[in-house]
Design a protein around this motif. Structure first.
Motif, PDB file in Angstrom:
ATOM      1  N   GLU A 240       0.793  -1.226   0.000  1.00 36.16           N
ATOM      2  CA  GLU A 240       0.000   0.000   0.000  1.00 36.16           C
ATOM      3  C   GLU A 240       0.826   1.278   0.000  1.00 36.16           C
ATOM      4  OE1 GLU A 240      -2.937  -0.850  -0.565  1.00 36.16           O
ATOM      5  OE2 GLU A 240      -2.669  -2.945   0.001  1.00 36.16           O
ATOM      6  N   ARG A 241       2.144   1.189   0.191  1.00 34.55           N
ATOM      7  CA  ARG A 241       2.968   2.388   0.246  1.00 34.55           C
ATOM      8  C   ARG A 241       4.232   2.248  -0.616  1.00 34.55           C
ATOM      9  NH1 ARG A 241      -1.168   3.773   1.771  1.00 34.55           N
ATOM     10  NH2 ARG A 241      -1.745   4.935   3.669  1.00 34.55           N
ATOM     11  N   PRO A 242       4.084   1.892  -1.873  1.00 30.43           N
ATOM     12  CA  PRO A 242       5.283   1.769  -2.715  1.00 30.43           C
ATOM     13  C   PRO A 242       6.025   3.090  -2.891  1.00 30.43           C
ATOM     14  CG  PRO A 242       3.284   1.446  -4.014  1.00 30.43           C
ATOM     15  CD  PRO A 242       2.868   1.471  -2.590  1.00 30.43           C
ATOM     16  N   GLY A 243       5.318   4.212  -2.778  1.00 28.38           N
ATOM     17  CA  GLY A 243       5.994   5.502  -2.866  1.00 28.38           C
ATOM     18  C   GLY A 243       6.971   5.715  -1.728  1.00 28.38           C
ATOM     19  N   LEU A 244       6.621   5.254  -0.536  1.00 30.08           N
ATOM     20  CA  LEU A 244       7.541   5.343   0.599  1.00 30.08           C
ATOM     21  C   LEU A 244       8.706   4.376   0.407  1.00 30.08           C
ATOM     22  CD1 LEU A 244       5.106   5.634   3.647  1.00 30.08           C
ATOM     23  CD2 LEU A 244       6.416   7.455   2.508  1.00 30.08           C
ATOM     24  N   PHE A 245       8.422   3.191  -0.113  1.00 31.64           N
ATOM     25  CA  PHE A 245       9.491   2.236  -0.397  1.00 31.64           C
ATOM     26  C   PHE A 245      10.543   2.879  -1.304  1.00 31.64           C
ATOM     27  CE2 PHE A 245      11.633  -1.040  -2.778  1.00 31.64           C
ATOM     28  CZ  PHE A 245      11.826  -2.061  -1.861  1.00 31.64           C
ATOM     29  N   HIS A 246      10.091   3.643  -2.285  1.00 33.42           N
ATOM     30  CA  HIS A 246      11.004   4.263  -3.240  1.00 33.42           C
ATOM     31  C   HIS A 246      11.982   5.224  -2.558  1.00 33.42           C
ATOM     32  CE1 HIS A 246      12.336   5.547  -7.191  1.00 33.42           C
ATOM     33  NE2 HIS A 246      12.122   6.807  -6.871  1.00 33.42           N
ATOM     34  N   ARG A 247      11.621   5.741  -1.382  1.00 32.46           N
ATOM     35  CA  ARG A 247      12.480   6.702  -0.680  1.00 32.46           C
ATOM     36  C   ARG A 247      13.545   6.026   0.174  1.00 32.46           C
ATOM     37  NH1 ARG A 247       7.922  11.027   1.544  1.00 32.46           N
ATOM     38  NH2 ARG A 247       6.945  11.422  -0.485  1.00 32.46           N
ATOM     39  N   LEU A 248      13.480   4.726   0.309  1.00 31.92           N
ATOM     40  CA  LEU A 248      14.478   4.024   1.098  1.00 31.92           C
ATOM     41  C   LEU A 248      15.842   4.081   0.407  1.00 31.92           C
ATOM     42  CD1 LEU A 248      12.448   0.811   2.034  1.00 31.92           C
ATOM     43  CD2 LEU A 248      12.994   2.735   3.552  1.00 31.92           C
ATOM     44  N   PRO A 249      16.927   3.903   1.172  1.00 29.76           N
ATOM     45  CA  PRO A 249      18.254   3.849   0.536  1.00 29.76           C
ATOM     46  C   PRO A 249      18.321   2.715  -0.479  1.00 29.76           C
ATOM     47  CG  PRO A 249      18.452   4.070   2.920  1.00 29.76           C
ATOM     48  CD  PRO A 249      17.003   3.822   2.638  1.00 29.76           C
ATOM     49  N   GLU A 250      19.123   2.916  -1.512  1.00 31.61           N
ATOM     50  CA  GLU A 250      19.195   1.940  -2.589  1.00 31.61           C
ATOM     51  C   GLU A 250      19.584   0.554  -2.089  1.00 31.61           C
ATOM     52  OE1 GLU A 250      21.544   1.128  -6.830  1.00 31.61           O
ATOM     53  OE2 GLU A 250      21.709   3.068  -5.820  1.00 31.61           O
ATOM     54  N   THR A 251      20.535   0.479  -1.167  1.00 36.03           N
ATOM     55  CA  THR A 251      20.958  -0.834  -0.671  1.00 36.03           C
ATOM     56  C   THR A 251      19.826  -1.536   0.060  1.00 36.03           C
ATOM     57  OG1 THR A 251      21.853   0.261   1.313  1.00 36.03           O
ATOM     58  CG2 THR A 251      23.392  -0.191  -0.494  1.00 36.03           C
ATOM     59  N   THR A 252      19.017  -0.780   0.800  1.00 34.43           N
ATOM     60  CA  THR A 252      17.879  -1.373   1.511  1.00 34.43           C
ATOM     61  C   THR A 252      16.840  -1.861   0.518  1.00 34.43           C
ATOM     62  OG1 THR A 252      18.259   0.115   3.379  1.00 34.43           O
ATOM     63  CG2 THR A 252      16.102  -0.952   3.244  1.00 34.43           C
ATOM     64  N   ARG A 253      16.548  -1.052  -0.492  1.00 38.41           N
ATOM     65  CA  ARG A 253      15.570  -1.459  -1.500  1.00 38.41           C
ATOM     66  C   ARG A 253      16.025  -2.721  -2.223  1.00 38.41           C
ATOM     67  NH1 ARG A 253      15.639   1.668  -5.425  1.00 38.41           N
ATOM     68  NH2 ARG A 253      16.873   3.490  -4.856  1.00 38.41           N
TER      69      ARG A 253
END
Length: 421
Positions: A240-253
């Protein structure tokens, strides 16, 4: 010159087209509607996702799966899997009612040109568009273990290469993998009389639990909320929050995209596998050789031992790897210039726009950017609205900006072209 060319007519492509049409964009949609679901999944398969999490997206939310099922006199209830054939038919119904007519020809090449892009169809027609949305699904990204790649299609195939499994009746087949595709394929093979085994490198199979009831005490809903990717707050955030996921650091994503929602079988296929299919766990294929009657597999066990077996055919249900380099329809200079994530997939911005202005991505290829939801139909809703907003911004602010028609029903004269099927 089109405002937007959508390449691909699966759940993501059709959803994007519906939002673009409603926004009044001059639009063209290319590809065979629901091709993966119609042509690359055997009869008898079911959706793993819940019906309410499997909607294609139109701005008014009128073309939902449950609406279509109700028109067909079929229920779409929580906890009851939907046949793939029904879902494919739903997608065709959605295409008829929510998007302009789809041109079923394949786009073979997309090139960057001054002012936008040039796309070439399978029969040589050249189309021009200011922006392009690639919604090519999973088929360009088929992944087969290295040890199997040198064997021909008569001996080795991918699970997504089969619209039916009839050719394997009475034969001996080994399915490689431990996820839903492997387990459901094996169950269908066993049920038609094929001698089948599953070979997986994991030490155990994982099975999804029967989902809790939709109506339940409030405290249970708070503790483990339903989401389009399953129960629990972590899944809820992914879904439900893929936009917030996009803000995570690249390594975490990258870590989450590689590990979240790993291989697992649906609860409703478990009994069908355990009662009828031989399962060899902790085996990783080290080598494979063609023989007079099929394939000899040599595998390494978790303890380091070697084992071998012979089979007539190997089906690799080993998933997909959505790397930039596998986007073969992009011209080499365009593809090679795209910025990439750590896993090789194209890097996309907040609106699903790649590093090349005006080139947008959708679906599995964006999972590293927006999370596990992009591996499922559920992600199409967020993608469609967000991507079309990005297209509108690009057309307003880019070097080929122009006035965007006022939003309407997408079928007014001049709002979009109706193209041949």
């Amino acid at each position: 010159m089109y405002d937007l060319l959508v390449v691909g007519a699966g759940p993501y492509g059709l959803s994007i087209a519906s939002h673009a049409a409603a926004a009044g964009l001059r639009l063209r949609v290319m590809g065979r509607p629901m091709a993966s679901w119609r042509d690359h999944m055997p009869r008898g398969m079911f959706l793993k996702s819940e019906p309410w999490a499997s909607n294609l997206s139109d701005p008014g939310r009128r073309r939902r799966l449950d609406v279509y099922c109700a028109e067909q006199g079929v229920g779409a209830r929580h906890g009851e899997p939907i046949p793939v054939e029904m879902f494919a038919s739903y997608g065709l119904w959605f295409a008829r009612h929510a998007v302009p007519e789809v041109d079923e020809r394949t786009v073979t090449r997309v090139r960057a040109r001054p002012g936008g892009f040039e796309a070439v169809t399978e029969d040589g027609e050249v189309l021009h568009a200011r922006t392009v949305a690639l919604a090519v699904g999973v088929m360009p990204f088929v992944e087969v273990p290295g040890a199997l790649r040198d064997l021909g299609p008569s001996l080795v195939s991918h699970s997504s290469h089969h619209g039916d499994l009839d050719r394997f009746r009475g034969k001996d087949v080994t399915v490689v993998g431990g996820g839903q595709a492997a387990l459901e394929t094996a169950a269908l093979l066993a049920e038609q009389g094929t001698r089948v085994r599953v070979l997986a490198r994991a030490g155990q199979l994982n099975w999804n639990n029967v989902p809790p009831a939709w109506e339940r005490p409030w405290w249970e809903s708070v503790r483990t909320p339903h989401s389009g990717l399953g129960c629990g707050w972590r899944n809820w955030c992914y879904a439900e929050r893929p936009g917030l996921f996009h803000r995570l650091p690249e390594t975490t994503r990258a870590r989450i995209a590689a590990t979240a929602l790993g291989p697992a079988g649906a609860w409703w296929v478990r009994d069908r596998v355990e009662s009828a299919v031989e399962v060899l766990l902790g085996h990783e294929i080290a080598a494979a050789y063609g023989t007079g009657g099929g394939v000899r597999l040599e595998a390494v066990t978790r303890s380091g031992g070697l084992t071998s077996l012979e089979t007539e055919h190997v089906i690799a249900a080993t998933g997909f790897r959505a790397s930039r380099d596998r986007l073969g329809l992009l011209a080499e200079e365009l593809r090679g210039g795209l910025a990439a994530e750590a896993d090789g997939s194209p890097r996309v911005g907040r609106d699903f726009e790649s590093s090349h202005p005006g080139l947008f991505m959708a679906g599995l290829v964006t999972a590293s950017g927006f999370g596990p939801a992009m591996r499922f139909v559920h992600g199409a809703t967020f993608t469609a609205g967000t991507l079309v907003r990005g297209v509108r911004r690009r057309l307003h602010t880019g070097p080929v900006s122009g006035r965007i028609p006022a939003p309407g029903n997408g079928r007014g004269r001049g709002a979009l072209d109706t193209v041949r099927r």
